[in-house]
Design a protein around this motif. Structure first.
Motif, PDB file in Angstrom:
ATOM      1  N   LEU A   1     -14.195 -19.420  -0.332  1.00 22.69           N
ATOM      2  CA  LEU A   1     -13.120 -18.943   0.569  1.00 22.69           C
ATOM      3  C   LEU A   1     -12.607 -18.273  -0.001  1.00 22.69           C
ATOM      4  CD1 LEU A   1     -12.803 -21.839   2.484  1.00 22.69           C
ATOM      5  CD2 LEU A   1     -13.761 -20.012   4.044  1.00 22.69           C
ATOM      6  N   GLU A   2     -11.767 -16.522   1.066  1.00 23.66           N
ATOM      7  CA  GLU A   2     -10.764 -16.869   0.175  1.00 23.66           C
ATOM      8  C   GLU A   2      -9.495 -16.291   1.338  1.00 23.66           C
ATOM      9  OE1 GLU A   2     -11.780 -11.865  -0.276  1.00 23.66           O
ATOM     10  OE2 GLU A   2     -14.243 -11.884  -0.640  1.00 23.66           O
TER      11      GLU A   2
ATOM     12  N   ALA B   1     -11.119 -11.311   5.601  1.00 20.35           N
ATOM     13  CA  ALA B   1     -10.506 -11.871   4.415  1.00 20.35           C
ATOM     14  C   ALA B   1      -9.716 -10.461   3.525  1.00 20.35           C
ATOM     15  CB  ALA B   1     -10.671 -13.073   3.782  1.00 20.35           C
ATOM     16  N   ALA B   2     -10.915  -9.367   3.951  1.00 20.90           N
ATOM     17  CA  ALA B   2     -10.021  -7.769   3.312  1.00 20.90           C
ATOM     18  C   ALA B   2     -10.018  -7.603   4.239  1.00 20.90           C
ATOM     19  CB  ALA B   2     -12.207  -7.266   2.286  1.00 20.90           C
ATOM     20  N   LEU B   3     -10.023  -7.367   5.590  1.00 20.50           N
ATOM     21  CA  LEU B   3      -9.510  -6.556   6.501  1.00 20.50           C
ATOM     22  C   LEU B   3      -7.972  -6.955   6.650  1.00 20.50           C
ATOM     23  CD1 LEU B   3     -12.193  -6.294   9.353  1.00 20.50           C
ATOM     24  CD2 LEU B   3     -11.695  -4.296   8.003  1.00 20.50           C
ATOM     25  N   GLU B   4      -7.682  -8.162   6.623  1.00 24.02           N
ATOM     26  CA  GLU B   4      -6.449  -8.664   7.018  1.00 24.02           C
ATOM     27  C   GLU B   4      -5.603  -7.384   5.880  1.00 24.02           C
ATOM     28  OE1 GLU B   4      -3.568 -12.927   7.354  1.00 24.02           O
ATOM     29  OE2 GLU B   4      -5.952 -12.582   7.675  1.00 24.02           O
TER      30      GLU B   4
ATOM     31  N   LEU C   1      -7.586  -0.261  11.773  1.00 20.62           N
ATOM     32  CA  LEU C   1      -8.402  -1.650  11.062  1.00 20.62           C
ATOM     33  C   LEU C   1      -7.684  -2.625  12.122  1.00 20.62           C
ATOM     34  CD1 LEU C   1      -6.163  -0.895   7.776  1.00 20.62           C
ATOM     35  CD2 LEU C   1      -8.635  -1.448   8.222  1.00 20.62           C
ATOM     36  N   SER C   2      -7.007  -2.484  13.172  1.00 25.47           N
ATOM     37  CA  SER C   2      -6.296  -3.338  14.050  1.00 25.47           C
ATOM     38  C   SER C   2      -8.183  -3.495  14.728  1.00 25.47           C
ATOM     39  CB  SER C   2      -5.451  -3.135  15.332  1.00 25.47           C
ATOM     40  OG  SER C   2      -4.145  -2.851  13.847  1.00 25.47           O
TER      41      SER C   2
END
Length: 497
Positions: free
Chosen positions: A37-38, A395-398, A449-450
């Motif tokens: 988890l990140e 997580a990276a996209l957020e 990205l959204s």
């Protein structure tokens, strides 16, 4: 005679206690204790026994909800999977019928003449030609003694195959709803991009008018006008490309909902996209939730049962064949006691030599079972990979989306500063054009990205095998989502910020 009968009875009892082929045991697979988890993920503990709800309701989009219901009602792919499940259940019912005797009723009514010249059976008695009737009513039964467990293994295999078809239906439903959500959110993200491009075109047209006015007043050269016109033309080209992409997503949605593409359309929607929290659980949960994993496991059970069916061919096949009925030359005496006939017998067959056919069939079924084991392990590994990819990817996209918002604000400030400096004569118009292009690219990236975050959420839901529903929040009852019937997401899931 008594010793012989006892030997036969003992052999029958011995065979009756044997079931050919190995009993099924689910193979062990290596499952990690937890996900990597990140931030901003956190672990939750949903219950495996709870039903999986309509996961798309978590996105809070009424239009998506309506499309999903339409797809579930009209999809030919789902109808195909449902028909295959019905076939598997019918096959199971047919296999279970092998546990019971088969009973049939036969009747015969005829009038015939016997030849006087037929061969003699007794030289002292002459033959006579007779004409007579024959009426018969017979009850025939047959029952296979399942000494080697062939019928039992057949039922086990059919049961596993029916369960596999049910899992395949659930997997088809999950893939259908996930594909529809993917196409829908891709279309929504394209709408956001089109809105960004439309706003950029408006800004660029105002800038073109501004620089044209200055050129006509002799304040700037025609180069500034040409550069701004080229930027505007390039941006207008992007509109047609995005509209083409949008129409493809729209046509995909039409097909998934069972609607002819020419008869379907969706109005543009530029509401902000925000993914919901997604329930995680622990890695072993995915093995219980994913229908493709369940289908692969049931395929192993069915293949294992086929080993028993093939092995049973080594043993004798024994059937009971009782019959009873009445036979008379006259209908008036058909049901008299003297007309009753009956027989009872046993039919047994045992293969003595077949050139290795039975052994080859057993080897074939064993190899088939090993293939299903390998397929199961592959599906499990793929499930772990997809779930971990979804978790780390979201997580990276957020983080990227948050940084993108900062970049948009910075690009707007750069454009404002470049325009002010150009109006003051401190810089060339190329700086303004560069700032406009940079802002357009960054805003489009933010819109993309959204959409990617929404698609990532859908991918993770699919990777985890659906949604959890009916799980009581950690803080106690009374905190349920009124739309889904599920607990409030932030209280019971591993979710986003």
């Amino acid at each position: 005679m008594s010793l012989g009968r006892l030997s036969i009875a003992a052999a029958v009892l011995l065979l009756a206690g044997c079931v050919a082929g190995p009993d099924y045991r689910k193979p062990e697979v290596e499952v990690p204790v937890s996900w990597q988890l990140e931030q901003p993920w956190r672990q939750a503990a949903p219950s495996d026994a709870e039903p999986k709800g309509p996961w798309w309701l978590r996105f809070g989009d009424p239009q998506l909800d309506a499309l999903q219901q339409k797809a579930l009602a009209n999809s030919p792919t789902l109808d195909l999977a449902s028909a295959r499940l019905a076939q598997a259940r019918a096959t199971l019912a047919g296999s279970e019928a092998g546990r019971y005797p088969q009973v049939g009723l036969g009747t015969r009514a005829s009038r015939f003449k016997i030849s006087a010249n037929r061969p003699l059976t007794n030289y002292a008695t002459n033959n006579f030609s007779t004409v007579q009737n024959d009426f018969a009513l017979t009850l025939i039964a047959s029952y296979e003694l399942d000494l080697a467990g062939r019928v039992q293994r057949s039922v086990e295999g059919a049961t596993a195959s029916a369960a596999q078809s049910a899992a395949d239906l659930e997997n088809t439903r999950l893939l259908l709803t996930a594909d529809l959500a993917t196409a829908y959110f891709s279309l929504r993200a394209t709408d956001l991009e089109l809105d960004v491009v439309a706003r950029s075109i408006e800004v660029q047209r105002r800038a073109l008018q501004f620089v044209t006015d200055r050129h006509e007043g002799g304040a700037v050269s025609g180069l500034d006008v040409a550069q701004q016109q080229a930027l505007l033309d390039n941006t207008l080209t992007q509109v047609d490309l995005l509209k083409r992409l949008r129409s493809q997503f729209e046509h995909a949605i039409a097909t998934l909902t069972g609607t002819p593409a020419p008869n379907f359309s969706l109005a543009p929607d530029i509401r902000p996209l925000s993914p919901p929290p997604i329930p995680l659980g622990v890695p072993s949960d995915a093995l219980e939730r994913r229908p493709d994993v369940a289908a692969a496991e049931r395929a192993m059970a069915a293949a294992n049962a086929q080993i028993g069916v093939a092995t049973a061919a080594f043993y004798p096949s024994v059937s009971l064949l009782p019959t009873g009925g009445v036979d008379s030359r006259s209908l008036s005496t058909l049901f008299d006691a003297q007309s009753v006939l009956w027989s009872i017998g046993v039919s047994a067959t045992q293969t003595l030599f077949d050139g290795g056919r039975i052994r080859a069939n057993v080897d074939f079924t064993r190899a088939g079972y090993e293939a299903t084991v390998a397929s199961y392990r592959r599906v499990v590994l793929t499930a772990m990979q997809e779930a971990e990819d979804g978790i780390t990817g979201l997580a990276a996209l957020e983080r990227a989306a948050a940084q993108s918002q900062t970049a948009v604000a910075s690009a707007r400030r750069v454009l404002e500063m470049s325009a002010s400096r150009y109006e003051g004569g401190a810089t060339t118009f190329l700086d303004v054009i560069t700032a406009q292009q940079a802002l357009l690219n960054i805003e489009r990236q933010s819109a993309q990205l959204s959409g990617q975050r929404m698609l990532g959420s859908v991918f993770l839901v699919k990777a985890l095998g659906g949604d959890w529903c009916g799980v009581e929040p950690r803080g106690g009852a009374g905190n349920e989502d009124a739309r889904t019937g599920c607990p409030a997401p932030l209280r019971q899931v591993a979710g986003t910020r």
